[in-house]
Design a protein around this motif. Structure first.
Motif, PDB file in Angstrom:
ATOM      1  N   ARG A 120       1.020  -1.172  -0.181  1.00 50.97           N
ATOM      2  CA  ARG A 120      -0.043  -0.145  -0.051  1.00 50.97           C
ATOM      3  C   ARG A 120       0.996   1.290   0.088  1.00 50.97           C
ATOM      4  O   ARG A 120       0.621   2.118  -0.840  1.00 50.97           O
ATOM      5  N   ASP A 121       1.816   1.297   0.911  1.00 53.50           N
ATOM      6  CA  ASP A 121       2.657   2.425   1.008  1.00 53.50           C
ATOM      7  C   ASP A 121       3.626   2.497  -0.283  1.00 53.50           C
ATOM      8  O   ASP A 121       3.466   3.859  -0.655  1.00 53.50           O
ATOM      9  N   VAL A 122       4.026   1.625  -0.955  1.00 53.54           N
ATOM     10  CA  VAL A 122       4.723   1.536  -2.070  1.00 53.54           C
ATOM     11  C   VAL A 122       3.957   2.106  -3.148  1.00 53.54           C
ATOM     12  O   VAL A 122       4.472   3.077  -3.987  1.00 53.54           O
ATOM     13  N   LEU A 123       2.658   1.746  -3.473  1.00 50.48           N
ATOM     14  CA  LEU A 123       1.724   2.358  -4.402  1.00 50.48           C
ATOM     15  C   LEU A 123       1.649   3.980  -4.420  1.00 50.48           C
ATOM     16  O   LEU A 123       1.784   4.610  -5.259  1.00 50.48           O
ATOM     17  N   LEU A 124       1.569   4.377  -2.841  1.00 51.67           N
ATOM     18  CA  LEU A 124       1.326   5.883  -2.819  1.00 51.67           C
ATOM     19  C   LEU A 124       2.494   6.511  -3.289  1.00 51.67           C
ATOM     20  O   LEU A 124       2.517   7.431  -3.873  1.00 51.67           O
ATOM     21  N   THR A 125       3.520   6.027  -2.440  1.00 52.17           N
ATOM     22  CA  THR A 125       5.031   6.788  -2.828  1.00 52.17           C
ATOM     23  C   THR A 125       5.315   6.571  -4.297  1.00 52.17           C
ATOM     24  O   THR A 125       5.825   7.408  -4.915  1.00 52.17           O
ATOM     25  N   PHE A 131       6.163   9.659  -6.742  1.00 55.32           N
ATOM     26  CA  PHE A 131       7.713   9.468  -7.503  1.00 55.32           C
ATOM     27  C   PHE A 131       7.337   9.860  -8.856  1.00 55.32           C
ATOM     28  O   PHE A 131       7.782  10.501  -9.365  1.00 55.32           O
ATOM     29  N   GLU A 132       6.218   9.177  -9.445  1.00 58.35           N
ATOM     30  CA  GLU A 132       5.881   9.326 -11.023  1.00 58.35           C
ATOM     31  C   GLU A 132       5.664  10.790 -11.083  1.00 58.35           C
ATOM     32  O   GLU A 132       5.879  11.430 -12.299  1.00 58.35           O
ATOM     33  N   ALA A 133       4.706  11.471 -10.347  1.00 57.15           N
ATOM     34  CA  ALA A 133       4.334  12.806 -10.385  1.00 57.15           C
ATOM     35  C   ALA A 133       5.698  13.868 -10.468  1.00 57.15           C
ATOM     36  O   ALA A 133       5.891  14.906 -11.047  1.00 57.15           O
ATOM     37  N   LYS A 141       1.836   9.813 -21.004  1.00 61.00           N
ATOM     38  CA  LYS A 141       1.692  10.753 -22.139  1.00 61.00           C
ATOM     39  C   LYS A 141       0.837  12.085 -21.715  1.00 61.00           C
ATOM     40  O   LYS A 141      -0.397  11.881 -21.168  1.00 61.00           O
ATOM     41  N   GLY A 142       1.337  13.289 -22.104  1.00 63.34           N
ATOM     42  CA  GLY A 142       0.441  14.497 -21.811  1.00 63.34           C
ATOM     43  C   GLY A 142       0.192  14.914 -20.793  1.00 63.34           C
ATOM     44  O   GLY A 142      -0.518  15.852 -20.210  1.00 63.34           O
ATOM     45  N   ALA A 143       1.005  14.297 -19.581  1.00 60.31           N
ATOM     46  CA  ALA A 143       0.635  14.614 -18.201  1.00 60.31           C
ATOM     47  C   ALA A 143       1.519  15.929 -17.959  1.00 60.31           C
ATOM     48  O   ALA A 143       2.508  16.167 -18.540  1.00 60.31           O
ATOM     49  N   THR A 144       1.036  16.804 -16.879  1.00 54.67           N
ATOM     50  CA  THR A 144       1.589  17.942 -16.589  1.00 54.67           C
ATOM     51  C   THR A 144       2.895  17.704 -15.890  1.00 54.67           C
ATOM     52  O   THR A 144       3.174  16.969 -14.960  1.00 54.67           O
ATOM     53  N   GLN A 145       3.960  18.594 -16.378  1.00 56.38           N
ATOM     54  CA  GLN A 145       5.167  18.561 -15.792  1.00 56.38           C
ATOM     55  C   GLN A 145       5.011  19.599 -14.520  1.00 56.38           C
ATOM     56  O   GLN A 145       4.652  20.786 -14.803  1.00 56.38           O
ATOM     57  N   TYR A 146       5.417  19.035 -13.193  1.00 57.39           N
ATOM     58  CA  TYR A 146       5.324  20.175 -12.205  1.00 57.39           C
ATOM     59  C   TYR A 146       6.587  20.574 -11.772  1.00 57.39           C
ATOM     60  O   TYR A 146       7.760  19.996 -11.750  1.00 57.39           O
ATOM     61  N   ASP A 147       6.600  21.862 -11.286  1.00 59.57           N
ATOM     62  CA  ASP A 147       7.762  22.609 -10.726  1.00 59.57           C
ATOM     63  C   ASP A 147       8.304  22.185  -9.258  1.00 59.57           C
ATOM     64  O   ASP A 147       9.298  21.948  -8.920  1.00 59.57           O
ATOM     65  N   ALA A 148       6.969  21.588  -8.698  1.00 60.54           N
ATOM     66  CA  ALA A 148       7.318  21.162  -7.322  1.00 60.54           C
ATOM     67  C   ALA A 148       6.008  20.192  -6.964  1.00 60.54           C
ATOM     68  O   ALA A 148       5.057  20.674  -7.609  1.00 60.54           O
TER      69      ALA A 148
END
Lengths: 334, 398
Positions: A126-131, A135-137, A145-152
């Motif tokens: 469960r924790d690994v899925l959440l983290t 991580f992916e974000a 594809k097409g996901a927003t790139q975040y500055d933070a």
């Protein structure tokens, strides 16, 4: 300006009741300046973000929820805060779809209750899925594809007592997956979590137990080689009396006659009751301030950058969040 | 929603509203178990310890069971270490014939004990060494809750046989979801009855109908993701644990029934904050749905009521006038403090009123915040007095 340049992932933890979710939200607003885009994540299924920002409950999708804190005197629009409510089942299905083209087998996994098993019972998963989703974000790649790139990215994380276990994914999985794709994945995640691109901030209030837990938390994070960020001291009492008056208030030697005179001067109908009441309140306040000060010394001895947020008497509404965000910006957490 | 009315446990004779009579609850010999629940950081541990101490000093033979892994209760009880065995608390006034023991739950040890008591030695050894078991027993969310209930059942059983205790006070874990401890037995059962487990057990039980194309598909997928070793460990674990699960389920159901019994009283603990009270409301509703006997709500850390009748707005206006003339005015500072306190108290009162409007039949005790932390028996006694004082927030409150 900011004390934390180069940090892409801000993890906010704290003992229950210290207001870590409020601080995480305010930090996201503060970071979203000058066109920057920030993602605020929650992982504990509470829908606290939706309540704080007064929006409908969040789905498992990144949603724009607020405009960042405007910087006075800076041209151009402020940034944007997106929010994500990470739900382990959805994260697992997304992960499987992204990394394994399982097709029919993926659906079978769900049908046979494997997804439910993995997210509720299988240890550590469960924790690994959440983290993993956090991580992916932070580290978007071509698979999404097409996901927003975040500055933070700001993570409203589990409480201090659980934070090391939560972030230390490779340890959590160590007994289960010694080799194989999951192991590689968790190692990559740990590389980010242990790097200077991550900072784990701890929220506390100036009371003995929370400060003690903060000290313990810092020691545990350091032992796990996770990067400790700042200490945010939340819910600080107003400072309407100076040091000298506090001493007098505690000793009960404030000048009652002078107070009565000034009250009358300010146009209040004074009686002894009012004066006695105000002095008694001052005594209580001075006592609490004394305790706060002794805890503030303990916090100072932790030798971490420290930020203080006031206790807002009316509670924290959306306006209050921007107020706190302004404080964090001014003090350099963002 | 009809028929699911909240019962008010040992106080069920009266249509209780208004202040919660803590002493009546503690003195009622019909109260055998008090469960304190609520979200994290609201003072559950302190409340449990204070209730236990007060009950002991009023003549009950009490054991308090805390689950919080932090040594908070240990500190507040002046005991260096608590383990899985109840230990007498030193310094309790036994004049009324009561006594107090305290213990902290060691969840892994409790789990191990259950396995050892349910399985043959070889099987137990196999289970205890399995990596899935190790992870499940030490870190699975819900295990702590489940083990707390397991331990409660054990202590209750022992106490009934030997008469050691006539009151058990239970502090619940600061769960991610406040009601994990109610759901844990159910979750374990549904896990055991789940298709996945039956699937994993199928090879161990010889040729089964489930050994079909579906199974191959799944094991292949799992092997691809987890690797073969993990799948084998998992299979061994499930097969081994299956033998002891029947016992688990029966015990879980027994504990659940114990929680519903008349002798049990739930106290929902909250702080006067929107989140904590929302959680408390959810709790109250869930307890009602599950037919758990609710005794009342404890609102901790209430701001002490301001004295006098000066309103916050008046105080702020007067403070502004004084500050205009003398920015360092002491009186202006006092007025601002008064205004701040008035606003806090008004806000908290509004929150409590909203809660009461939605849950009118829940008796409530409001405990004013203490200036300092509680870390000794005297502090716990003071909290106990405040708890029993009900709504008298402050001696000069008008």
């Amino acid at each position: 300006m900011t004390d934390w340049p180069g940090v892409q992932l801000h993890v906010v933890t704290g003992k229950g009741g210290t207001g870590k979710s409020t601080v995480a939200a305010a930090l996201a607003l503060a970071l979203a300046s000058s066109g920057r885009t920030v993602l605020l994540c929650e992982v504990e299924g509470r829908q606290g973000i939706a309540r704080m920002f007064d929006v409908d409950p969040l789905p498992y999708a990144e949603r724009r929820i607020a405009t960042g804190l405007p910087v006075p005197g800076e041209p151009g629009p402020p940034g944007v805060v997106h929010a994500l409510h990470i739900d382990p089942e959805a994260a697992l299905l997304e992960y499987l779809a992204m990394y394994y083209k399982l097709g029919r087998a993926g659906r079978a996994l769900d049908k046979f209750g494997v997804i439910e098993f993995a997210t509720t019972i299988a240890p550590g998963v469960r924790d690994v899925l959440l983290t993993g989703k956090v991580f992916e974000a932070v580290q978007r790649n071509s698979r999404n594809k097409g996901a927003t790139q975040y500055d933070a990215v700001v993570l409203d994380a589990p409480p201090t007592g659980r934070i090391v276990q939560f972030l230390n994914v490779s340890d959590e999985l160590a007994g289960l997956a010694k080799v194989g794709p999951i192991k590689n994945q968790s190692d990559t995640m740990m590389t980010l979590f242990r790097s200077p691109r991550t900072a784990v901030h701890l929220v506390t209030v100036l009371e003995e137990m929370p400060v003690q837990e903060t000290a313990d938390g810092i020691a545990e994070l350091e032992a796990a080689r996770l990067p400790v960020g700042g200490v945010v001291v939340n819910l600080v009492r107003p400072r309407d009396l100076d040091a000298e008056d506090l001493v007098a208030a505690r000793a009960g030697t404030l000048d009652a006659a002078r107070v009565a005179e000034e009250l009358a001067h300010a146009g209040l109908a004074t009686d002894d009751d009012l004066v006695t009441g105000l002095l008694a309140e001052a005594h209580d306040h001075a006592e609490r301030r004394g305790l706060e000060d002794s805890q503030r010394e303990v916090v100072a001895a932790l030798d971490r950058p420290t930020y203080e947020l006031p206790r807002l008497p009316g509670g924290v509404d959306l306006g209050g969040l921007y107020e706190l965000a302004g404080e964090l910006r001014a003090q350099g957490l963002a | 929603m009809s028929g699911n009315r909240t019962r008010v446990g040992p106080l069920s004779g009266r249509r209780a509203t208004g202040p919660l009579d803590v002493d009546a609850l503690l003195d009622d010999r019909g109260t055998g178990i008090i469960v304190c629940c609520g979200s994290g950081g609201v003072g559950k541990t302190t409340t449990s310890a204070a209730l236990a101490l007060r009950a002991a000093e009023r003549g009950r033979k009490v054991v308090v069971l805390t689950i919080d892994p932090a040594r908070r209760l240990a500190q507040s009880m002046g005991i260096a270490m608590l383990d899985n065995t109840p230990r007498p608390v030193v310094g309790v006034d036994g004049a009324a014939g009561g006594r107090l023991d305290a213990m902290m739950l060691d969840m892994k040890r409790t789990f191990d004990e259950v396995v050892l008591s349910q399985a043959t030695p070889e099987k137990a050894e196999q289970i205890l060494a399995n990596p899935f078991y190790v992870a499940l027993s030490s870190s699975f969310a819900g295990t702590q809750e489940y083990m707390a209930m397991e331990k409660l059942g054990q202590i209750h059983g022992d106490a009934q046989r030997t008469g050691t205790y006539d009151l058990i006070v239970v502090d619940t874990p600061p769960s991610r979801s406040a009601l994990d401890f109610l759901d844990a037995p159910e979750r374990l059962s549904s896990f055991l009855d789940g298709r996945f487990i039956r699937l994993m057990l199928a090879p161990a039980r010889g040729p089964a109908k489930l050994m079909t194309a579906g199974f191959g598909l799944i094991t292949n997928a799992l092997t691809k993701i987890l690797g073969g070793q993990v799948l084998r460990d998992l299979q061994t674990f499930v097969a081994a644990l299956d033998t002891v699960f029947g016992g688990f389920r029966a015990r879980a159901q027994k504990t659940y029934a114990l929680l519903q019994a008349e002798e049990t009283a739930f106290l929902v603990v909250a702080a006067p904050e929107p989140d904590a009270l929302r959680e408390a409301a959810y709790f109250v509703e869930r307890l009602g749905e599950d037919r758990m006997p609710l005794a009342g709500l404890v609102v901790n850390r209430a701001s002490p009521a301001p004295r006098g009748e000066l309103s916050g707005d008046e105080a702020m206006a007067a403070a502004a006038r004084l500050r205009g003339e003398d920015p360092a005015s002491l009186t202006a500072g006092l007025l601002r403090l008064h205004a701040d306190r008035t606003r806090m108290v008004e806000r908290e009162a509004t929150l409590r009123e909203r809660f009461a409007a939605a849950h009118p039949d829940v008796p409530t005790a409001v405990v004013p915040a203490l200036a300092g932390d509680v870390h000794d028996l005297d502090g716990l006694r003071r909290v106990g007095e405040l708890l029993a004082g009900g709504l008298q927030e402050s001696p000069v409150h008008r």
